[in-house]
Enzyme design. Structure first.
Site, PDB file in Angstrom:
ATOM      1  N   GLU A  85      -2.396  -2.613  -0.635  1.00  0.00           N
ATOM      2  CA  GLU A  85      -1.751  -3.105   0.931  1.00  0.00           C
ATOM      3  C   GLU A  85      -0.622  -2.029   1.169  1.00  0.00           C
ATOM      4  O   GLU A  85       0.590  -1.975   0.785  1.00  0.00           O
ATOM      5  CB  GLU A  85      -1.109  -4.571   0.392  1.00  0.00           C
ATOM      6  CG  GLU A  85      -2.024  -5.353  -0.102  1.00  0.00           C
ATOM      7  CD  GLU A  85      -2.988  -5.998   0.972  1.00  0.00           C
ATOM      8  OE1 GLU A  85      -2.882  -5.643   2.239  1.00  0.00           O
ATOM      9  OE2 GLU A  85      -4.103  -6.533   0.532  1.00  0.00           O
ATOM     10  N   CYS A 142       5.787  -4.205   6.984  1.00  0.00           N
ATOM     11  CA  CYS A 142       4.591  -3.419   7.211  1.00  0.00           C
ATOM     12  C   CYS A 142       3.746  -3.876   8.493  1.00  0.00           C
ATOM     13  O   CYS A 142       3.161  -3.144   8.922  1.00  0.00           O
ATOM     14  CB  CYS A 142       3.946  -3.497   6.024  1.00  0.00           C
ATOM     15  SG  CYS A 142       3.246  -5.079   5.371  1.00  0.00           S
TER      16      CYS A 142
END
Length: 457
Positions: free
Chosen positions: A212, A246
């Protein structure tokens, strides 16, 4: 190193007993984890304020509340997820039965970042427990107060031969963890640069990995957008956790015809949300450490500041900042910003905007603000990205029915809800045949049977 290897071997031995496989065991562990989180809820809130200046409300929304919701959903659905899933059987295998059978992978390694240090460690942990695995947890050392509380939660809730908490400096400990033992899966959340290193180490042992990562997630505001709504939703997400997220909009691509109007709305919204002095705002966070503070300050150098720009190194504070049309060759447009700097770039045609997006391929997220459905669909189809939203930002992350993950430079794999269970499971394909009828056509000699076989198969 010998002590670490012994710990890891003990975890493997426990997994091999089969003790983690029963549904009741998995649910019991999830319930125990929930009870421990509730016990330490205030301590976690205080720790996250200490590390990142998060308010208790922000902690609940983005950290503890999300984790508790994920636990509840897993407990509710676990029996359904674990059950064999029937699938159609092809003609050749009739009257057999076909189904998918999930099984635990084994011992998995989860490596978490510092920006949401609790949530991004415990969300994949929940999926790994639900799938019946043993787990090694590597938290971020950059948020020490939270790291300490999480260690207490794990120590009080689980035996170390089931869930092992492994704190320490990542640059030293992660290679030790990965060189000392062959895991059945590695789950990493963090930067693309470190993700490449993790992936190489996993590949050397043919260990599957979920990565991720991040990237420069664009946010497109078309001429048809509701600018007031767009400004509120962009500012709300972009400057949450001081931009250290993010999936926050990394930069705005705004149609020239509405750029100035949007900038006015963005400025007004920043003032409304955080006041004239954001350093005193209850809702505004801090940069994690001086290294990242200096990196962000350097990204601002030479840029035209439309709003904000104030900073205080002693308090690790950088104000919500709007930057006017940086060059695509500037460092602020070459790397993921991961902070409260928001470039605002005008575009004239879709082709021009798409060309800019392609300079940073495969973003983790894409956001489009428009009142035109065809226009939204156009952008969703034109840009390869992990996941995204229309007329909002980052909120897809909160829907556990949607998979979360990137593609290419922004990641490999997916998780959340059932997708986490599947990530940490191996799905066996099973055919259960009948002993009757036993058709001679299937056996040698096959000579002369080709015409019939073609028809059947």
């Amino acid at each position: 190193m010998a002590g670490l290897i012994n710990h890891l071997n003990a975890i493997r031995s426990f997994f091999n007993t089969g003790g983690t496989r029963p549904s009741d065991f998995r649910k019991q562990q999830l319930l125990r984890l929930k009870e421990s989180i509730l016990k330490y809820e205030e301590a976690l809130s205080n720790a996250l304020f200490s590390d990142l200046h998060k308010s208790k409300e922000e902690v609940w929304i983005t950290e503890t509340g999300m984790v508790l919701s994920e636990i509840n959903a897993c407990i509710k659905s676990l029996d359904e997820w674990m059950a064999p899933q029937p699938v159609p059987t092809n003609f050749v295998n009739i009257p057999g039965k076909s189904y998918l059978l999930p099984e635990p992978l084994g011992v998995v390694l989860i490596i978490a970042p510092w920006n949401y240090p609790f949530q991004l460690l415990f969300m994949p942990l929940i999926g790994a427990i639900a799938a019946g695995n043993c787990v090694v947890l590597k938290p971020s050392e950059l948020t020490p107060a939270t790291e300490k509380i999480m260690g207490q939660i794990i120590a009080e809730t689980f035996a170390p031969n089931y869930i092992l908490y492994a704190p320490g400096e990542g640059a030293v400990l992660i290679p030790e963890l990965m060189d000392a033992f062959r895991y059945d899966h590695v789950f990493y959340t963090g930067s693309t640069a470190v993700g490449r290193i993790i992936y190489q180490k996993a590949a050397a042992q043919l260990t599957p990995a979920t990565l991720e990562l991040g990237g420069k997630s664009p946010c497109i505001i078309t001429r048809n957008a509701s600018l007031k709504v767009a400004a509120k939703r962009i500012v709300n997400i972009k400057f949450s956790n001081a931009g250290q997220m993010c999936i926050t909009p990394d930069y705005l691509l705004v149609h020239h015809s509405v750029k100035e109007a949007l900038i006015r709305q963005l400025k007004a919204t920043i003032l409304k949300f955080y006041g004239e002095h954001p350093i005193t705002s209850y809702d505004y966070g801090r940069i994690v450490n001086k290294k990242h503070f200096n990196r962000l300050r350097n990204l601002m150098e030479g840029q035209t500041i439309l709003h904000g720009g104030e900073h205080n190194e002693e308090q690790l504070f950088i104000a919500p900042t709007l930057l006017d049309a940086p060059s695509m060759e500037a460092p602020v447009m070459k790397e993921e910003i991961f902070g409260p700097l928001l470039p605002v770039i005008g575009y004239g045609s879709d082709e021009e905007a798409l060309a800019r997006i392609r300079q940073n391929e495969n973003p983790l997220a894409l956001y489009v603000f428009t009142s035109d459905k065809k226009e939204a669909d156009h952008w969703l189809q034109q840009v390869p990205f992990g996941g995204g939203c229309v007329n909002t930002a980052a909120m897809h992350y909160l829907n556990k029915n949607l998979p979360f993950g990137g593609r290419g430079n922004s990641g490999i794999g997916r998780y959340h809800g059932r997708f986490s269970f599947e990530t940490f499971s191996h799905i066996k394909g099973i055919l259960k045949a009948q002993t009757w009828p036993d058709i001679p056509l299937a056996y040698p000699t096959l000579k002369g049977k080709l015409k019939t076989l073609k028809k059947v198969i």
